[in-house]
Write a protein that holds these residues in place. Structure first.
Motif, mmCIF file in Angstrom:
data_model
loop_
_atom_site.group_PDB
_atom_site.id
_atom_site.type_symbol
_atom_site.label_atom_id
_atom_site.label_comp_id
_atom_site.label_asym_id
_atom_site.label_seq_id
_atom_site.Cartn_x
_atom_site.Cartn_y
_atom_site.Cartn_z
ATOM 1 N N MET A 126 -11.170 0.991 9.144
ATOM 2 C CA MET A 126 -10.744 2.116 9.969
ATOM 3 C C MET A 126 -9.317 1.856 10.464
ATOM 4 S SD MET A 126 -12.678 3.817 13.250
ATOM 5 C CE MET A 126 -14.110 4.163 12.241
ATOM 6 N N THR A 127 -8.452 2.861 10.385
ATOM 7 C CA THR A 127 -7.061 2.698 10.776
ATOM 8 C C THR A 127 -6.928 2.650 12.299
ATOM 9 O OG1 THR A 127 -6.631 5.068 10.886
ATOM 10 C CG2 THR A 127 -6.375 3.988 8.732
ATOM 11 N N THR A 128 -5.758 2.165 12.746
ATOM 12 C CA THR A 128 -5.481 2.110 14.184
ATOM 13 C C THR A 128 -5.516 3.504 14.795
ATOM 14 O OG1 THR A 128 -4.092 0.154 13.868
ATOM 15 C CG2 THR A 128 -3.802 1.389 15.909
ATOM 16 N N GLU A 129 -4.992 4.480 14.059
ATOM 17 C CA GLU A 129 -4.991 5.863 14.542
ATOM 18 C C GLU A 129 -6.414 6.393 14.710
ATOM 19 O OE1 GLU A 129 -3.267 10.276 13.229
ATOM 20 O OE2 GLU A 129 -2.695 8.462 12.118
ATOM 21 N N GLU A 130 -7.282 6.074 13.778
ATOM 22 C CA GLU A 130 -8.669 6.517 13.875
ATOM 23 C C GLU A 130 -9.382 5.855 15.040
ATOM 24 O OE1 GLU A 130 -9.733 7.529 9.202
ATOM 25 O OE2 GLU A 130 -9.806 5.453 9.915
ATOM 26 N N LEU A 131 -9.139 4.545 15.247
ATOM 27 C CA LEU A 131 -9.744 3.830 16.376
ATOM 28 C C LEU A 131 -9.275 4.423 17.700
ATOM 29 C CD1 LEU A 131 -9.445 0.137 15.112
ATOM 30 C CD2 LEU A 131 -11.555 1.429 15.424
ATOM 31 N N LEU A 132 -7.982 4.745 17.768
ATOM 32 C CA LEU A 132 -7.430 5.318 18.996
ATOM 33 C C LEU A 132 -8.044 6.689 19.280
ATOM 34 C CD1 LEU A 132 -5.380 4.989 21.276
ATOM 35 C CD2 LEU A 132 -3.665 6.049 19.804
ATOM 36 N N LYS A 133 -8.222 7.482 18.244
ATOM 37 C CA LYS A 133 -8.818 8.813 18.403
ATOM 38 C C LYS A 133 -10.249 8.709 18.914
ATOM 39 C CE LYS A 133 -9.565 13.145 15.900
ATOM 40 N NZ LYS A 133 -9.424 13.847 14.607
ATOM 41 N N LYS A 134 -11.016 7.748 18.381
ATOM 42 C CA LYS A 134 -12.395 7.563 18.835
ATOM 43 C C LYS A 134 -12.429 7.080 20.282
ATOM 44 C CE LYS A 134 -15.596 6.116 16.030
ATOM 45 N NZ LYS A 134 -16.404 5.315 15.082
ATOM 46 N N ALA A 135 -11.486 6.192 20.644
ATOM 47 C CA ALA A 135 -11.429 5.700 22.021
ATOM 48 C C ALA A 135 -11.129 6.844 22.987
ATOM 49 C CB ALA A 135 -10.375 4.599 22.147
ATOM 50 N N GLU A 136 -10.200 7.738 22.603
ATOM 51 C CA GLU A 136 -9.868 8.880 23.453
ATOM 52 C C GLU A 136 -11.074 9.804 23.621
ATOM 53 O OE1 GLU A 136 -7.275 9.316 25.215
ATOM 54 O OE2 GLU A 136 -6.023 7.706 24.439
ATOM 55 N N GLU A 137 -11.844 9.977 22.555
ATOM 56 C CA GLU A 137 -13.049 10.804 22.636
ATOM 57 C C GLU A 137 -14.059 10.190 23.597
ATOM 58 O OE1 GLU A 137 -15.886 13.784 21.970
ATOM 59 O OE2 GLU A 137 -13.719 13.707 21.656
ATOM 60 N N ALA A 138 -14.208 8.862 23.538
ATOM 61 C CA ALA A 138 -15.139 8.172 24.447
ATOM 62 C C ALA A 138 -14.703 8.349 25.897
ATOM 63 C CB ALA A 138 -15.222 6.695 24.079
ATOM 64 N N ILE A 139 -13.389 8.235 26.159
ATOM 65 C CA ILE A 139 -12.875 8.405 27.522
ATOM 66 C C ILE A 139 -13.116 9.839 27.998
ATOM 67 C CG2 ILE A 139 -10.785 8.441 28.930
ATOM 68 C CD1 ILE A 139 -9.721 6.165 27.154
ATOM 69 N N LYS A 140 -12.892 10.802 27.127
ATOM 70 C CA LYS A 140 -13.108 12.217 27.474
ATOM 71 C C LYS A 140 -14.558 12.457 27.873
ATOM 72 C CE LYS A 140 -12.509 16.880 25.481
ATOM 73 N NZ LYS A 140 -13.914 17.301 25.391
ATOM 74 N N LEU A 141 -15.488 11.929 27.077
ATOM 75 C CA LEU A 141 -16.905 12.084 27.393
ATOM 76 C C LEU A 141 -17.256 11.395 28.704
ATOM 77 C CD1 LEU A 141 -18.338 11.464 23.811
ATOM 78 C CD2 LEU A 141 -18.379 13.628 25.062
ATOM 79 N N LEU A 142 -16.643 10.247 28.939
ATOM 80 C CA LEU A 142 -16.895 9.500 30.169
ATOM 81 C C LEU A 142 -16.435 10.298 31.382
ATOM 82 C CD1 LEU A 142 -17.858 6.729 31.266
ATOM 83 C CD2 LEU A 142 -15.514 5.910 30.966
ATOM 84 N N LYS A 143 -15.260 10.897 31.290
ATOM 85 C CA LYS A 143 -14.722 11.666 32.418
ATOM 86 C C LYS A 143 -15.525 12.935 32.676
ATOM 87 C CE LYS A 143 -9.880 10.172 32.109
ATOM 88 N NZ LYS A 143 -8.474 10.603 31.827
ATOM 89 N N GLU A 144 -16.026 13.551 31.596
ATOM 90 C CA GLU A 144 -16.752 14.813 31.742
ATOM 91 C C GLU A 144 -18.204 14.628 32.149
ATOM 92 O OE1 GLU A 144 -16.281 16.695 27.971
ATOM 93 O OE2 GLU A 144 -14.223 17.380 28.391
ATOM 94 N N SER A 145 -18.711 13.427 32.034
ATOM 95 C CA SER A 145 -20.123 13.185 32.313
ATOM 96 C C SER A 145 -20.454 13.377 33.791
ATOM 97 C CB SER A 145 -20.496 11.760 31.879
ATOM 98 O OG SER A 145 -21.828 11.463 32.252
ATOM 99 N N LYS A 146 -21.643 13.891 34.047
ATOM 100 C CA LYS A 146 -22.134 14.034 35.412
ATOM 101 C C LYS A 146 -22.714 12.715 35.940
ATOM 102 C CE LYS A 146 -23.620 18.786 34.377
ATOM 103 N NZ LYS A 146 -24.817 19.676 34.281
ATOM 104 N N LEU A 147 -22.856 11.739 35.075
ATOM 105 C CA LEU A 147 -23.487 10.486 35.463
ATOM 106 C C LEU A 147 -22.498 9.573 36.174
ATOM 107 C CD1 LEU A 147 -25.463 9.697 32.187
ATOM 108 C CD2 LEU A 147 -26.309 10.839 34.231
ATOM 109 N N SER A 148 -23.008 8.821 37.133
ATOM 110 C CA SER A 148 -22.168 7.866 37.852
ATOM 111 C C SER A 148 -21.879 6.652 36.979
ATOM 112 C CB SER A 148 -22.871 7.411 39.133
ATOM 113 O OG SER A 148 -24.023 6.633 38.810
#
Length: 225
Positions: A1-23
């Motif tokens: 997996m390329t660095t760009e792909e890893l970065l994109k997946k990391a950004e998606e994880a952060i987005k989900l984390l911020k949007e989550s209702k869970l503490s």
């Protein structure tokens, strides 16, 4: 997996984390990522490692998370369990490392909600192939994740399995099999395995070739478009 792909997946994880209702506390309990690390991800101080990215993406893709966030069911945290996930790509490695605690610790984990206290060895397996897909509601689809509880070897070596109650995951020396068992010959130490898809014939297996047997306890199906 390329660095760009890893970065994109990391950004998606952060987005989900911020949007989550869970503490952070609840997410930390389920993923084993510390609350402070989760806070750093949310605040942009650090980015998730590739391993933590995968853990978070798998956690937030779980239908169980939707149930927690929407309070669709009463939740007792004692009955949320995180189990190692053997995905399709890890199955060959699991055949060699299933007895190695260090190897098991490298596997991602996935949360399941169960209605009783967990006792025993639980592992989640991802379905591979179409042998258990006959187009009915009983089918297992490729990519389904199965929560499984191990049956101790002495039990299936000395007495008959409850073959009418469960489907099974069989860790065989040739691979990991999701099957029904239609016969268990204790005297001959064999089982006959059956696929729902009639393109796959029944097969008799010598239990000497089997490393582990699991009951399928629960199915988790990722949402598909």
């Amino acid at each position: 997996m390329t660095t760009e792909e890893l970065l994109k997946k990391a950004e998606e994880a952060i987005k989900l984390l911020k949007e989550s209702k869970l503490s952070n506390y609840v997410i930390s309990k389920q993923t084993h990522i510390s609350q402070s690390t989760l806070g750093n991800y949310k605040n942009g101080k650090t980015k998730p490692t590739p391993a933590n990215t995968e853990i978070l993406l798998q956690f937030f893709s779980s239908e169980n998370v939707l149930a927690i966030e929407n309070e669709a069911i009463p939740l007792n945290q004692n009955y949320i369990i995180n189990v190692p996930l053997v995905n399709q790509y890890a199955q060959a490695g699991y055949l060699c490392g299933f007895q190695d605690a260090a190897y098991i610790a490298t596997l991602p984990t996935i949360p399941f909600i169960i209605d009783h206290e967990a006792k025993g060895n639980y592992v989640a397996f991802e379905v591979r192939g179409d042998s258990m897909n006959d187009g009915t509601e009983e089918s297992y689809l490729e990519g389904d994740r199965l929560l499984c509880r191990e049956i101790a070897p002495y039990l299936w070596g000395e007495s008959k399995l409850h073959i009418r109650k469960w489907d099974f995951v069989i860790v065989h020396e040739e691979g990991i099999l999701v099957k029904r068992i239609i016969d268990h010959n204790v005297e001959n130490h064999t089982i006959t395995i059956h696929s729902l898809n009639d393109m796959y014939p029944d097969r008799v297996i010598d239990l000497a070739e089997v490393r582990q047997i699991f009951n399928v306890i629960e199915l988790q199906r990722p949402r598909r478009r």
